[in-house]
Design an enzyme around this catalytic site. Structure first.
Site: not given
Length: 273
Positions: A194, A151-152
């Protein structure tokens, strides 16, 4: 599969009946019956290539049967009637093919929309859940499989600082970066806001770790610019290897634990479990 086999058998049977009927009959209009196997073929394979091939083949078969193999040679008047019947049959067949091909295309597009994330254009959570439920994500579970879950980092802060349009830009660009690195056979899914998942079939854990590190490094080195403002973007990555003793849900949970460790121990790193 059974349905397709039944349709193939129906096409062959109906075509045989049409040929026998028209071989022994002198009524040209009976050739309209060839629409039955012809249209069924297009239903089975709804493409213009198939439609044109079937249409020409039906016309040639009609001409050969009437002028070469028929017991009684048709007169000029019969030939004209045959040509008219062929033209009418061609028009009806191509019209039916047009609607069938268009319908099949619309159904395929709707199916893709249901299983694709509209923003990033990759698979969505529905696609993943559907395949996990059917256990059909990988047909060959004997092959080595590796899962990458990432994930970001600090994505909420990106949205809060630069706005949601900037966040959308980051999501789309990250996906483009990843798609340029992974193979066509790899399955790339957006599982949440995300968070993303990559299934790597026929891929050892060592290969998966190298790929995950390459993705992490490439994202970190990529320029993300929104309205002349550079956004620093990194990702945290969890990697796990599939074991035949475990089901795919346990497989994903293991990668999720690795991702959690990556985020808890500093982010912008790859953790393997």
């Amino acid at each position: 599969m059974i349905k397709r086999k039944f349709m193939y058998a129906f096409i062959l049977l109906s075509l045989s009946i049409v040929l026998v009927v028209n071989y022994y009959s002198s009524l040209e209009s009976l050739w309209m019956l060839i629409l039955i196997p012809a249209v069924t073929t297009v239903i089975l394979c709804p493409t213009w290539k198939a439609a044109i091939t079937v249409g020409f083949s039906s016309f040639i078969l009609m001409v050969i049967t009437e002028f070469v193999f028929h017991r009684v040679q048709p007169s000029f008047r019969d030939a004209v009637h045959l040509m008219i019947t062929g033209a009418v049959e061609w028009i009806i067949f191509m019209t039916a093919s047009f609607f069938q091909i268009r319908t099949a295309k619309m159904i395929a597009e709707l199916g893709n929309l249901a299983l694709t994330d509209p923003l990033t254009k990759i698979y969505n959570r529905r696609y993943l859940d559907w395949n996990l439920e059917k256990s059909s994500l990988f047909p060959n579970k004997e092959q080595s499989m590796t899962l990458i879950l990432f994930d970001i980092d600090y994505f909420k802060a990106i949205n809060d600082t630069f706005g949601h349009n900037a966040g959308d830009m980051v999501l789309k660009k990250v996906c483009r970066v990843v798609k340029e690195i992974i193979r066509e056979s790899d399955i790339f899914v957006r599982t949440g806001g995300e968070e993303f998942l990559i299934f790597l079939q026929d891929c050892s854990l060592e290969q998966g770790i190298k790929l995950a590190e390459r993705i992490r490094k490439t994202v970190e080195e990529t320029d993300f610019v929104y309205k002349d403002k550079r956004i620093y973007v990194t990702i945290s990555v969890g990697v796990s290897k599939y074991s035949k003793e475990k089901d795919l849900k346990e497989f994903t949970e293991k990668a999720d634990q690795a991702l959690y460790q990556a985020k808890e121990t500093g982010r912008n790193k790859v953790v393997v479990i």
